[in-house]
Design a protein around this motif. Structure first.
Motif, mmCIF file in Angstrom:
data_model
loop_
_atom_site.group_PDB
_atom_site.id
_atom_site.type_symbol
_atom_site.label_atom_id
_atom_site.label_comp_id
_atom_site.label_asym_id
_atom_site.label_seq_id
_atom_site.Cartn_x
_atom_site.Cartn_y
_atom_site.Cartn_z
ATOM 1 N N HIS A 139 -4.852 5.842 -3.018
ATOM 2 C CA HIS A 139 -3.718 4.920 -2.974
ATOM 3 C C HIS A 139 -3.789 4.010 -1.746
ATOM 4 O O HIS A 139 -3.360 2.850 -1.807
ATOM 5 C CB HIS A 139 -2.407 5.699 -2.991
ATOM 6 N N ASP A 140 -4.345 4.506 -0.643
ATOM 7 C CA ASP A 140 -4.529 3.652 0.532
ATOM 8 C C ASP A 140 -5.501 2.517 0.224
ATOM 9 O O ASP A 140 -5.287 1.368 0.625
ATOM 10 C CB ASP A 140 -5.065 4.476 1.712
ATOM 11 N N TYR A 161 -3.751 -0.033 -1.987
ATOM 12 C CA TYR A 161 -2.708 -0.793 -1.293
ATOM 13 C C TYR A 161 -3.305 -1.716 -0.234
ATOM 14 O O TYR A 161 -3.041 -2.917 -0.222
ATOM 15 C CB TYR A 161 -1.722 0.180 -0.650
ATOM 16 N N ILE A 200 -4.170 10.443 -1.758
ATOM 17 C CA ILE A 200 -3.596 9.496 -0.797
ATOM 18 C C ILE A 200 -4.637 8.486 -0.352
ATOM 19 O O ILE A 200 -4.340 7.292 -0.185
ATOM 20 C CB ILE A 200 -2.999 10.260 0.405
ATOM 21 N N ARG A 225 2.868 11.958 1.089
ATOM 22 C CA ARG A 225 2.612 12.197 2.511
ATOM 23 C C ARG A 225 3.529 13.304 3.068
ATOM 24 O O ARG A 225 3.104 14.116 3.891
ATOM 25 C CB ARG A 225 2.800 10.914 3.314
ATOM 26 N N PRO A 240 -1.272 -1.795 -5.596
ATOM 27 C CA PRO A 240 -0.770 -0.414 -5.616
ATOM 28 C C PRO A 240 -0.369 0.023 -7.010
ATOM 29 O O PRO A 240 0.116 -0.772 -7.807
ATOM 30 C CB PRO A 240 0.450 -0.480 -4.685
ATOM 31 N N ASP A 273 6.476 2.748 -3.096
ATOM 32 C CA ASP A 273 6.465 3.253 -1.721
ATOM 33 C C ASP A 273 7.098 4.636 -1.649
ATOM 34 O O ASP A 273 6.630 5.506 -0.904
ATOM 35 C CB ASP A 273 7.237 2.292 -0.810
ATOM 36 N N TYR A 304 4.675 7.228 -2.840
ATOM 37 C CA TYR A 304 3.621 7.390 -1.837
ATOM 38 C C TYR A 304 4.141 8.210 -0.658
ATOM 39 O O TYR A 304 3.466 9.127 -0.174
ATOM 40 C CB TYR A 304 3.146 6.024 -1.360
ATOM 41 N N ASP A 305 5.338 7.891 -0.199
ATOM 42 C CA ASP A 305 5.934 8.646 0.910
ATOM 43 C C ASP A 305 6.097 10.117 0.539
ATOM 44 O O ASP A 305 5.915 11.012 1.381
ATOM 45 C CB ASP A 305 7.290 8.054 1.285
#
Length: 716
Positions: A30-31, A34, A27, A51, A40, A44, A47-48
């Protein structure tokens, strides 16, 4: 949940700890991609999902929550490109919810925290969640003093000079504004502007997947003039530090921001129940495709500000707000063909022709394939994408409307690949003219070498020549250009820019009259000739941009034109410049002057030199100059300042301002900022650590001053 993941309830403590470590690293990567690189690699929704998996494991194993847990981190650390700004109040992220039940739970949790019974009114605001770049604008005494990205929530990047170029952001606030106020919101780009700009940038081989990435990339340009050339917008919806309260409710506070000149979203509404919140969500979702900007959900906030204060914050998000995300807009369909389009600069761009499929309420028949590496399953850095899977004609593919508009192929469905599907072989010859198509080292794009003989490039060059930011000739659209280009009648044929301006004279002596041809008429022909005659004089910057020289877009054309001012001086400088041969060759003085223009490097300078060195180009240019007069550029900035008209070089470390701010200040004062020292340099501003440029200036007898002396001079 992927096939390789165990359900959270079945994980052992050791397995949970290992997975939390892996999720934290993934993560965080990817942060960075992005927030820091605007590039990215995953959607999304994916990615969600990461998380959510992390959060579920932490709920099951609270004793294993890591210090670097994504639940404790906001965004990504700011890059080193810009200076840093510490936010007076942190800029936190929002928690996400994905279902009606989640919204019900969110409202229930707020009521529990406040000890509000079910029959006590609790109002929320609901507004579209703009898919852009979060920004904090600090005003002191009614004036904009700094602008910063969110960064890691505590420290962001100082992008003040670039933010000042956005027309929608007020430079000053009215008298009723608090003495100190941080206005927060989202920098974004409209979809139609994004499409137009991305089409132009496709010629360079550098495109963006969606408006959010393009807006973020535009805002992070080192040159504010580049940012100015991008049509960025700003929605205000929040605030940070204030020296006085803005209002009693969220809704009233946002309306007050609107009264100060900020754009606020007119889809914002007050909801007094979960049912009203969900109804507003569905109403905004139904309008999503028709909105001119990208949104990816709806944000709910407790309306009363005193209740927000009571609710406070978790480690990375407020308790009084959440984002209700839209489901990902994806669909599967069959790839029927891959076609190659040839652009103005000869770039070969692959386009996927799809079996029509509805994605997010829009019928999609085409999708971008970016370049030949993308088809092969290779990313920008040579790393595998899609686990190295290539894309073949006949594949069943997963399509997503990236950025809500530009469809792209995300992946294939391997088990549905036809047995006879063959790897796609990218052409090494131009499909328009048969010339070799070559790929230069370090480039992702393959280009036709046909140049002036390639009909695809010729038509595209003419379209570019008459486009809005070039000669802007109304009445010469795509269909008209193709009609004139393909016409064999000498009185109607247009295959070079000069022939646009001789059309009226050729028509006067011709028996084939344009007004008698279907699609034209006496009135439209009269307007066309008037539009052409109205462009016989254009500024040097437009003239240069219209020539379609590779690497010389609008911004570089303006930089070069503002340096030389006249086209004669520009042409002479580029024609006399000698490209250095090897590392030890600095090039002649004309080359040093050209490459020393602020923002113009060796690649752009070489393109200009090579254009004017080509005999065919000189012939076409001479013919055009018989019909058109480039008008000298006006000097930029304050012509009365002490440095107006002077060529200035900044070198070494500047302590009172950034290098970008120094250059912008000099240009506002009418100076020309150069990147290297030459005999034509008038002034060198040297800070600590100045090296070769300072020595060169001293050897040439050029005046050298320090940063304090610079401020004394320009303020006097």
């Amino acid at each position: 949940m992927s096939k390789t993941q165990k359900p959270v309830d079945e994980l052992s403590a050791e397995e949970a700890a290992d997975e939390l470590a892996a999720l934290a690293a993934e993560i965080a990567r990817h942060d960075r991609l992005y927030h820091g690189d605007d590039a990215p690699e995953i959607s999304d929704a994916d990615y969600d999902a990461l998380r959510l998996r992390n959060a579920a494991i932490e709920v099951k194993f609270p004793e294993l929550v890591r210090e670097d847990s994504p639940s404790r981190v906001v965004g990504a650390a700011p890059s080193g490109t810009f200076g840093q700004v510490v936010h007076a109040k942190p800029m936190l992220s929002l928690d996400n919810v994905f279902s009606d039940e989640d919204v019900t739970d969110f409202v229930a949790s707020v009521r529990r925290f406040l000890a509000f019974p079910a029959d006590r009114e609790l109002a929320f605001t609901a507004e579209p969640k703009i898919d852009g770049l979060s920004m904090s604008l600090r005003y002191e005494g009614g004036r904009l003093v700094t602008a910063a990205t969110r960064g890691d929530g505590t420290t962001g990047e100082n992008v003040t000079a670039n933010i000042r170029t956005i027309d929608e952001i007020p430079q000053t606030l009215p008298a009723d504004a608090p003495d100190i106020v941080e206005v927060r919101g989202e920098v974004y780009m409209r979809r139609d502007d994004f499409i137009a700009l991305n089409e132009r940038m496709a010629e360079t081989g550098r495109t963006f997947a969606n408006p959010r990435n393009f807006a973020a990339g535009s805002l992070r340009q080192k040159d504010p003039e580049m940012t100015r050339s991008r049509p960025l917008k700003f929605f205000a919806y929040a605030w940070g530090e204030t020296s006085a309260p803005l209002a009693e409710t969220q809704f009233e506070a946002v309306r007050r921001l609107g009264s100060w000149g900020f754009r606020v979203n007119d889809h914002m509404a007050i909801c007094r129940s979960v049912e009203e919140m969900l109804a507003r969500y569905r109403a905004i979702e139904a309008e999503r495709a028709s909105l001119p900007y990208d949104i990816d959900g709806v944000v709910y906030k407790v309306d009363r500000l005193d209740l927000q204060e009571r609710l406070g914050f978790r480690s990375r998000s407020p308790r009084w707000a959440t984002a209700h995300k839209f489901p990902a807009e994806k669909a599967t369909t069959v790839l029927n063909a891959i076609e190659i389009q040839v652009g103005r600069t000869g770039a070969l761009t692959p386009v996927a022709r799809l079996e029509p499929v509805t994605v997010g309420g829009v019928v999609v028949t085409n999708a971008t394939l970016h370049n030949e590496d993308y088809i092969k399953g290779i990313g920008q850095n040579g790393q595998p994408i899609r686990e190295g899977r290539d894309i073949r004609v006949g594949d069943t593919v997963l399509v997503q409307r990236a950025g809500d508009v530009i469809p792209q192929i995300l992946d294939i469905v391997p088990e549905k690949r036809p047995a006879d599907a063959e790897p796609y072989v990218f052409p090494d010859k131009c499909p328009a003219c048969g010339s070799h198509a070559v790929r230069e080292e370090g480039e992702a794009v393959r280009r036709c070498t046909g140049g002036l003989i390639c009909p695809a490039q010729a038509v595209e060059r003419l379209r570019h020549f008459v486009s809005r930011n070039a000669f802007d000739i109304e009445g010469l659209g795509e269909k008209q250009i193709e009609f004139f280009f393909n016409n064999e009648d000498p009185s109607l044929r247009i295959r070079s820019p000069a022939e646009i301006f001789t059309l009226k004279a050729r028509q006067a002596d011709s028996l084939t009259k344009l007004e008698n041809i279907d699609g034209f008429g006496a009135t439209s022909v009269k307007k066309l000739f008037a539009a052409i005659d109205g462009r016989r004089e254009v500024p040097v910057s437009r003239f240069l941009f219209a020539l379609g020289i590779r690497h010389i877009g609008e911004t570089n054309a303006k930089r070069i034109a503002r340096h030389y001012l006249s086209f004669e001086a520009l042409r002479r400088g580029a024609s006399e410049a000698e490209i250095p041969q090897g590392k030890g060759d600095p090039g002649n003085s004309a080359w040093q002057e050209l490459v020393g223009i602020n923002g113009i490097g060796a690649i752009v300078a070489e393109a200009a030199v090579e254009f004017f060195a080509e005999a065919h180009n000189r012939e076409a240019l001479d013919a055009l100059l018989k019909e058109v007069t480039p008008v000298d550029e006006e000097p930029v900035g304050d012509v009365s300042s002490p440095v107006a008209g002077k060529t200035v070089v900044f070198t070494g470390a500047l302590e009172r301002m950034s290098r970008d701010e120094a250059k912008a200040m000099a240009e506002r004062l009418g100076a020309k900022v150069a990147g290297s020292v030459s005999k034509k340099t008038d002034l060198v501003v040297a800070g600590p650590g100045a090296g070769s440029k300072l020595k060169q200036a001293t050897d040439l007898g050029i005046e050298v001053i320090d940063e304090d002396q610079w401020f004394e001079r320009v303020s006097g």
